[in-house]
Design a protein around this motif. Structure first.
Motif, PDB file in Angstrom:
ATOM      1  N   MET A   1     -80.034  25.447  -5.749  1.00 52.66           N
ATOM      2  CA  MET A   1     -80.668  26.747  -5.871  1.00 52.66           C
ATOM      3  C   MET A   1     -79.777  27.874  -5.359  1.00 52.66           C
ATOM      4  O   MET A   1     -79.776  28.960  -5.875  1.00 52.66           O
ATOM      5  CB  MET A   1     -81.979  26.793  -5.074  1.00 52.66           C
ATOM      6  N   THR A  90     -78.283  28.946 -14.139  1.00 51.84           N
ATOM      7  CA  THR A  90     -78.632  30.096 -14.974  1.00 51.84           C
ATOM      8  C   THR A  90     -79.710  30.925 -14.275  1.00 51.84           C
ATOM      9  O   THR A  90     -80.496  30.402 -13.485  1.00 51.84           O
ATOM     10  CB  THR A  90     -79.135  29.651 -16.354  1.00 51.84           C
ATOM     11  N   GLY A  91     -79.727  32.219 -14.588  1.00 52.91           N
ATOM     12  CA  GLY A  91     -80.706  33.126 -14.003  1.00 52.91           C
ATOM     13  C   GLY A  91     -80.152  34.024 -12.923  1.00 52.91           C
ATOM     14  O   GLY A  91     -80.834  34.937 -12.461  1.00 52.91           O
ATOM     15  N   LYS A 117     -85.542  33.911 -10.207  1.00 50.46           N
ATOM     16  CA  LYS A 117     -85.694  32.553 -10.727  1.00 50.46           C
ATOM     17  C   LYS A 117     -84.323  31.990 -11.067  1.00 50.46           C
ATOM     18  O   LYS A 117     -83.505  32.658 -11.696  1.00 50.46           O
ATOM     19  CB  LYS A 117     -86.584  32.539 -11.976  1.00 50.46           C
ATOM     20  N   HIS A 119     -82.311  28.289 -12.518  1.00 52.24           N
ATOM     21  CA  HIS A 119     -82.438  26.962 -13.122  1.00 52.24           C
ATOM     22  C   HIS A 119     -81.107  26.241 -12.986  1.00 52.24           C
ATOM     23  O   HIS A 119     -80.053  26.815 -13.275  1.00 52.24           O
ATOM     24  CB  HIS A 119     -82.825  27.062 -14.593  1.00 52.24           C
ATOM     25  N   ASP A 121     -78.871  22.658 -13.875  1.00 55.59           N
ATOM     26  CA  ASP A 121     -78.669  21.404 -14.598  1.00 55.59           C
ATOM     27  C   ASP A 121     -77.373  20.795 -14.099  1.00 55.59           C
ATOM     28  O   ASP A 121     -76.370  21.508 -13.947  1.00 55.59           O
ATOM     29  CB  ASP A 121     -78.540  21.641 -16.107  1.00 55.59           C
ATOM     30  N   LYS A 142     -82.459  18.322 -12.790  1.00 54.34           N
ATOM     31  CA  LYS A 142     -82.915  19.634 -13.228  1.00 54.34           C
ATOM     32  C   LYS A 142     -83.747  20.234 -12.106  1.00 54.34           C
ATOM     33  O   LYS A 142     -84.610  19.551 -11.542  1.00 54.34           O
ATOM     34  CB  LYS A 142     -83.738  19.549 -14.510  1.00 54.34           C
ATOM     35  N   THR A 143     -83.488  21.492 -11.798  1.00 57.76           N
ATOM     36  CA  THR A 143     -84.223  22.169 -10.736  1.00 57.76           C
ATOM     37  C   THR A 143     -84.585  23.577 -11.171  1.00 57.76           C
ATOM     38  O   THR A 143     -83.758  24.276 -11.767  1.00 57.76           O
ATOM     39  CB  THR A 143     -83.379  22.253  -9.442  1.00 57.76           C
ATOM     40  N   ASP A 144     -85.822  23.983 -10.894  1.00 53.11           N
ATOM     41  CA  ASP A 144     -86.253  25.362 -11.090  1.00 53.11           C
ATOM     42  C   ASP A 144     -86.700  25.909  -9.747  1.00 53.11           C
ATOM     43  O   ASP A 144     -87.542  25.298  -9.071  1.00 53.11           O
ATOM     44  CB  ASP A 144     -87.406  25.437 -12.096  1.00 53.11           C
ATOM     45  N   VAL A 146     -87.784  29.589  -7.461  1.00 54.68           N
ATOM     46  CA  VAL A 146     -88.251  30.967  -7.581  1.00 54.68           C
ATOM     47  C   VAL A 146     -88.118  31.688  -6.242  1.00 54.68           C
ATOM     48  O   VAL A 146     -88.182  31.075  -5.175  1.00 54.68           O
ATOM     49  CB  VAL A 146     -89.725  31.023  -8.055  1.00 54.68           C
ATOM     50  N   TYR A 181     -89.757  25.521  -5.406  1.00 55.02           N
ATOM     51  CA  TYR A 181     -88.900  24.913  -6.422  1.00 55.02           C
ATOM     52  C   TYR A 181     -89.524  23.610  -6.904  1.00 55.02           C
ATOM     53  O   TYR A 181     -90.396  23.034  -6.249  1.00 55.02           O
ATOM     54  CB  TYR A 181     -87.491  24.651  -5.865  1.00 55.02           C
ATOM     55  N   ARG A 182     -89.050  23.164  -8.060  1.00 53.01           N
ATOM     56  CA  ARG A 182     -89.405  21.843  -8.601  1.00 53.01           C
ATOM     57  C   ARG A 182     -88.116  21.159  -9.006  1.00 53.01           C
ATOM     58  O   ARG A 182     -87.193  21.787  -9.534  1.00 53.01           O
ATOM     59  CB  ARG A 182     -90.314  21.981  -9.834  1.00 53.01           C
TER      60      ARG A 182
END
Length: 246
Positions: A1, A90-91, A117, A119, A121, A142-144, A146, A181-182
């Protein structure tokens, strides 16, 4: 992140790196304590449309996407044994500068930056147990995330060489805060779907505790990468060119 934070803070530390050959789209900041904070902030904001592609004239990579070749969390004494490779972030281009100050007496830079946010990979390899959760395997991740905030203090020192004064960034304090995050790891336990799904669910259910365990490693990684980038940008540039006097 946290890894795409690097480029923005490098700009906070080097947006003033303006020699006569620097492109005209970069705003020149004079060595004036009354104007330096606003000038650096405006300079970074003005660069926003170009940040995704990067600034090849300055040897600065793009930030959206931003690529991390390798991230290692295998230090002695650390509870985490993991390696990430070929991580694509990305983001990062949607960052917001929440606060920024430059002390021209000590050449200390303080900044707080938010990424709404991010993302990620990439590839990973892990073999450890964290918070009672066994992690073993290799594959893709993969992580998202915020509301990623980075609070940084960058310290610099000056030195003389061949009759000219130069600057070097010597130290950085880093404090990372991620609202939520996820994460999804594919390939755990040799691809066992049942164990993999259960472990991913446990990781996300305990993501607050997991993040606290990983936070020191993330901060150390960010610090090292950022100092390397910032010092490459200011290398061999005289201080009077970096921060011209009014």
């Amino acid at each position: 992140m946290a890894f795409s934070i690097l480029f923005v803070l490098a700009l906070c530390g080097t947006a003033e790196v303006l020699t006569k050959e620097i492109p005209s789209y970069i705003q020149i900041c004079k060595r004036d304590q009354n104007t330096i904070d606003d000038c650096v902030r405006h300079s970074i904001e003005a660069l926003r449309p170009r940040l995704a592609q990067g600034l090849p004239e300055l040897g600065v990579p793009g930030i959206d996407p931003f690529y991390i070749p390798e991230l290692s969390a295998t230090n002695v004494g650390s509870p985490i044994r993991a390696v990430g490779k070929d991580v694509k972030v990305t983001g990062a281009g949607n960052f917001t500068i929440k606060a920024l100050s430059v002390d021209l007496d000590t050449f200390t830079i303080k900044a707080r930056v938010r990424f709404p946010k991010l993302h990620l990979d990439g590839k990973y390899k892990v073999d450890t147990t964290i918070l009672g959760i066994p992690l073993n395997g290799q594959g893709t991740m993969k992580t998202d995330a915020v509301k990623c905030d980075a609070e940084l203090v960058i310290y610099a020192q000056t030195f003389e060489q061949n009759g000219q004064e130069f600057i070097k960034f010597s130290k950085m304090d880093t404090n990372l805060n991620i609202k939520d995050y996820r994460i999804r790891l594919e390939g755990l336990f040799n691809g066992d779907k049942v164990l993999g799904d259960a472990t991913n669910e446990a990781l996300n259910q305990n993501r607050g505790e997991f993040l606290r365990a990983a936070k020191p490693i993330l901060e150390k990684t960010v610090t090292k990468l950022l100092l390397d980038i910032a010092n490459k940008v200011v290398k061999d540039i005289a201080l009077d060119d970096v921060l011209p006097r009014p």
